[in-house]
Design a protein around this motif. Sequence first.
Motif, PDB file in Angstrom:
ATOM      1  N   LYS A  45      61.829 -37.089  49.349  1.00 53.45           N
ATOM      2  CA  LYS A  45      62.925 -36.629  48.492  1.00 53.45           C
ATOM      3  C   LYS A  45      64.084 -36.056  49.292  1.00 53.45           C
ATOM      4  O   LYS A  45      65.214 -36.019  48.823  1.00 53.45           O
ATOM      5  CB  LYS A  45      62.418 -35.565  47.503  1.00 53.45           C
ATOM      6  CG  LYS A  45      61.714 -36.130  46.289  1.00 53.45           C
ATOM      7  CD  LYS A  45      61.005 -35.050  45.500  1.00 53.45           C
ATOM      8  CE  LYS A  45      61.929 -33.934  45.059  1.00 53.45           C
ATOM      9  NZ  LYS A  45      61.210 -32.928  44.220  1.00 53.45           N
ATOM     10  N   THR A  46      63.823 -35.594  50.506  1.00 53.75           N
ATOM     11  CA  THR A  46      64.898 -35.000  51.309  1.00 53.75           C
ATOM     12  C   THR A  46      65.805 -36.056  51.944  1.00 53.75           C
ATOM     13  O   THR A  46      66.894 -35.729  52.410  1.00 53.75           O
ATOM     14  CB  THR A  46      64.324 -34.122  52.446  1.00 53.75           C
ATOM     15  OG1 THR A  46      63.684 -34.965  53.434  1.00 53.75           O
ATOM     16  CG2 THR A  46      63.329 -33.105  51.920  1.00 53.75           C
TER      17      THR A  46
ATOM     18  N   THR B 107      71.567 -22.777  51.798  1.00 52.78           N
ATOM     19  CA  THR B 107      72.597 -23.593  51.174  1.00 52.78           C
ATOM     20  C   THR B 107      71.957 -24.898  50.728  1.00 52.78           C
ATOM     21  O   THR B 107      70.735 -25.038  50.724  1.00 52.78           O
ATOM     22  CB  THR B 107      73.772 -23.839  52.146  1.00 52.78           C
ATOM     23  OG1 THR B 107      74.841 -24.464  51.452  1.00 52.78           O
ATOM     24  CG2 THR B 107      73.352 -24.690  53.321  1.00 52.78           C
ATOM     25  N   ASP B 108      72.766 -25.886  50.336  1.00 49.46           N
ATOM     26  CA  ASP B 108      72.230 -27.185  49.951  1.00 49.46           C
ATOM     27  C   ASP B 108      73.206 -28.280  50.351  1.00 49.46           C
ATOM     28  O   ASP B 108      74.321 -28.006  50.812  1.00 49.46           O
ATOM     29  CB  ASP B 108      71.905 -27.241  48.454  1.00 49.46           C
ATOM     30  CG  ASP B 108      73.094 -26.907  47.567  1.00 49.46           C
ATOM     31  OD1 ASP B 108      74.234 -27.275  47.933  1.00 49.46           O
ATOM     32  OD2 ASP B 108      72.900 -26.287  46.507  1.00 49.46           O
ATOM     33  N   SER B 109      72.784 -29.510  50.173  1.00 48.63           N
ATOM     34  CA  SER B 109      73.591 -30.649  50.608  1.00 48.63           C
ATOM     35  C   SER B 109      74.919 -30.719  49.856  1.00 48.63           C
ATOM     36  O   SER B 109      75.941 -31.098  50.428  1.00 48.63           O
ATOM     37  CB  SER B 109      72.811 -31.949  50.416  1.00 48.63           C
ATOM     38  OG  SER B 109      72.477 -32.155  49.047  1.00 48.63           O
TER      39      SER B 109
ATOM     40  N   GLY C 102      61.383 -30.065  52.936  1.00 46.44           N
ATOM     41  CA  GLY C 102      60.276 -30.308  52.014  1.00 46.44           C
ATOM     42  C   GLY C 102      58.954 -29.876  52.605  1.00 46.44           C
ATOM     43  O   GLY C 102      58.810 -29.735  53.823  1.00 46.44           O
ATOM     44  N   THR C 103      57.963 -29.683  51.728  1.00 44.97           N
ATOM     45  CA  THR C 103      56.642 -29.286  52.185  1.00 44.97           C
ATOM     46  C   THR C 103      55.561 -29.898  51.304  1.00 44.97           C
ATOM     47  O   THR C 103      55.796 -30.191  50.128  1.00 44.97           O
ATOM     48  CB  THR C 103      56.480 -27.759  52.199  1.00 44.97           C
ATOM     49  OG1 THR C 103      55.174 -27.423  52.715  1.00 44.97           O
ATOM     50  CG2 THR C 103      56.630 -27.167  50.811  1.00 44.97           C
ATOM     51  N   MET C 104      54.387 -30.082  51.888  1.00 42.83           N
ATOM     52  CA  MET C 104      53.234 -30.557  51.134  1.00 42.83           C
ATOM     53  C   MET C 104      52.442 -29.404  50.539  1.00 42.83           C
ATOM     54  O   MET C 104      51.478 -29.619  49.806  1.00 42.83           O
ATOM     55  CB  MET C 104      52.321 -31.389  52.044  1.00 42.83           C
ATOM     56  CG  MET C 104      52.937 -32.709  52.489  1.00 42.83           C
ATOM     57  SD  MET C 104      51.793 -33.736  53.436  1.00 42.83           S
ATOM     58  CE  MET C 104      50.657 -34.261  52.129  1.00 42.83           C
TER      59      MET C 104
ATOM     60  N   MET D 119      60.755 -34.900  61.152  1.00 44.90           N
ATOM     61  CA  MET D 119      60.906 -36.063  60.270  1.00 44.90           C
ATOM     62  C   MET D 119      60.405 -37.294  61.032  1.00 44.90           C
ATOM     63  O   MET D 119      61.147 -38.187  61.410  1.00 44.90           O
ATOM     64  CB  MET D 119      62.355 -36.206  59.824  1.00 44.90           C
ATOM     65  CG  MET D 119      62.843 -35.066  58.962  1.00 44.90           C
ATOM     66  SD  MET D 119      61.950 -34.917  57.381  1.00 44.90           S
ATOM     67  CE  MET D 119      62.753 -36.202  56.417  1.00 44.90           C
ATOM     68  N   GLN D 120      59.092 -37.307  61.249  1.00 43.51           N
ATOM     69  CA  GLN D 120      58.424 -38.293  62.075  1.00 43.51           C
ATOM     70  C   GLN D 120      57.553 -39.212  61.228  1.00 43.51           C
ATOM     71  O   GLN D 120      57.121 -38.850  60.133  1.00 43.51           O
ATOM     72  CB  GLN D 120      57.552 -37.590  63.133  1.00 43.51           C
ATOM     73  CG  GLN D 120      58.337 -36.707  64.084  1.00 43.51           C
ATOM     74  CD  GLN D 120      57.438 -35.816  64.915  1.00 43.51           C
ATOM     75  OE1 GLN D 120      57.201 -34.664  64.564  1.00 43.51           O
ATOM     76  NE2 GLN D 120      56.948 -36.334  66.044  1.00 43.51           N
TER      77      GLN D 120
END
Length: 294
Positions: A103-104, A283-285, A259-261, A86-87
Amino acid sequence: MAPSLTEVEHINAYVAKEPTLAVEHNYDDHVAFGGDDQWYYNPSTRRFDLSRRSLRKLTLDADDGIRNHRGVVINPDTTLLVIIDMQNFFIHPTFRDHSEGIKTLSPLLRVIEKCRKVGIQLAWLNWGITDHDMKVMPPAVTRGFNKALSHEKGHGWHVGLGAKLPEEQGGERCLFKGTWNADIYDPLKEHMTEQDVRFDKARMSGLWSPELPFHKWLRESGKKTLLFAGVNTDQCLLGTLTDAYSWGWDCILVGDCAGTMTDVLGAKEVCDYNVATNMGFVTDSEAICAAEEG
């Protein structure tokens, strides 16, 4: 690059150990997975217990209609949230429109807050290369940062590892350790604390070698369970998760915090499926933030 002598000796030491299996099955109560370092599956609750009989337990619930189980039980003290790449270079709009990465942020910040409350430590794992890394860099790795060789050098993703970025993007060397472009994305950096750990990597995976500082720290820390978040889901995140799985750590992908592009071929869905059915759990947040101790 071939493994070093130290790596080979380290792997051989693992292989040479005499197994002392003590698998405990009690089908009325639980089913054991693994040898000495066991998980338990409880048929009545349909949950996997990864806590190793710890007194502290945190339950991450799951929809058994999707995941085929009702969640996992973890020990917060031996769990680590690993936030990958996350840079600024990957997320900041100066370099690209990474809408899936952006979005993350909201769910990831909620997960970070929850982890702070329950005592789950954070690790920030990022590209941060040096001149030595460039010298020993495998050609396949450098090729990944020059995907469009017909494009003029200097356009964002295609600039090449270690090359000088355009002045409008800071003019620093691409993903070099200590540069702004390799630093944590600004809206996340302000949430870092002294209790967090931070490691650089020079491959998609941050755990490809037992000689890496992150690999060594994990072994010495006693962490057993790794929660994975960051970008890109199907690249650096999956590469690190795959190596963690192979080396024996519990792997849990936090789906909405990754996330991914890659917007073709259902890349994210394939990653979710392979992790959930083979390498660990997804899992999720929402599940993490709702998790209760007990």
